[in-house]
Write a protein that holds these residues in place. Structure first.
Motif, short mmCIF file in Angstrom:
data_model
loop_
_atom_site.label_atom_id
_atom_site.label_comp_id
_atom_site.label_asym_id
_atom_site.label_seq_id
_atom_site.Cartn_x
_atom_site.Cartn_y
_atom_site.Cartn_z
N VAL A 158 -39.72 28.09 1.98
CA VAL A 158 -40.55 27.15 1.24
C VAL A 158 -40.55 25.85 2.02
O VAL A 158 -39.48 25.39 2.46
N ARG A 159 -41.69 25.27 2.20
CA ARG A 159 -41.79 24.05 3.00
C ARG A 159 -41.64 22.82 2.10
O ARG A 159 -42.21 22.76 1.01
N TYR A 160 -40.90 21.83 2.58
CA TYR A 160 -40.77 20.52 1.94
C TYR A 160 -41.23 19.48 2.94
O TYR A 160 -41.01 19.64 4.13
N MET A 161 -41.83 18.42 2.44
CA MET A 161 -42.31 17.39 3.36
C MET A 161 -42.18 16.02 2.71
O MET A 161 -42.55 15.83 1.55
N VAL A 162 -41.62 15.09 3.46
CA VAL A 162 -41.57 13.68 3.06
C VAL A 162 -42.45 12.94 4.05
O VAL A 162 -42.23 12.99 5.26
N ARG A 163 -43.47 12.26 3.56
CA ARG A 163 -44.38 11.51 4.44
C ARG A 163 -43.93 10.07 4.54
O ARG A 163 -43.57 9.46 3.55
N PHE A 164 -43.96 9.54 5.74
CA PHE A 164 -43.61 8.15 5.98
C PHE A 164 -44.85 7.30 6.21
O PHE A 164 -44.76 6.08 6.18
N ARG A 165 -45.96 7.91 6.53
CA ARG A 165 -47.21 7.19 6.75
C ARG A 165 -48.33 7.92 6.09
O ARG A 165 -48.39 9.07 6.00
#
Length: 148
Positions: free
Chosen positions: A141-148
């Motif tokens: 399962v993919r997790y993503m935290v965006r910084f921009r």
């Protein structure tokens, strides 16, 4: 006859931009001009860990595959992430997507990559039918935290 597949060249910029705009629209993503230009510059830089293979149909650029090479903690050879795969909607069904993946598999074997991996949206049925010919989807399962 298989589609001619080759590295993206500077002369392909306009065709790549047209196809990339279609790709971004498909994913409902807004990609600004600076990012597209930077992506092209990295693809064309032989020292960058990014490559783009294009498929031609009737002498025109009809699809592309962009890979990012990186190191891995479970591998001693480069890992290839297929970040983007797109075929012009007018050219779909002719085997260009399959040809691009087969080309990457051959390239990976020839260049000593440890693996090639990619992901897509769960509901992208057309892409998943193609991808299922090459590998089974895993249980990650993919997790993503965006910084921009």
């Amino acid at each position: 006859m298989p589609a001619p597949i080759r590295d993206l060249a500077p002369a392909d910029e306009a065709a790549f931009r047209r196809l990339f705009a279609g790709y971004a629209a498909f994913y409902e993503a807004a990609v600004d001009e600076a990012t597209v230009s930077a992506t092209l510059a990295r693809i064309l830089d032989p020292a960058a860990p990014m490559l783009c293979r294009i498929a031609e149909a009737e002498g025109a650029v009809a699809g592309f595959a962009v890979c990012v090479l990186h190191e891995g903690t479970f591998e001693t050879h480069p890992v290839a992430y297929l970040e983007d795969l797109y075929v012009d909607p007018a050219r779909r069904g002719a085997g260009l997507g399959r040809a691009l993946i087969e080309d990457l598999l051959a390239l990976g074997r020839a260049r000593g990559w440890s693996r090639l991996y990619w992901h897509t949206r769960a509901g992208n049925a057309a892409a998943r039918r193609l991808y299922d010919r090459f590998a089974e989807a895993d249980d990650f399962v993919r997790y993503m935290v965006r910084f921009r």
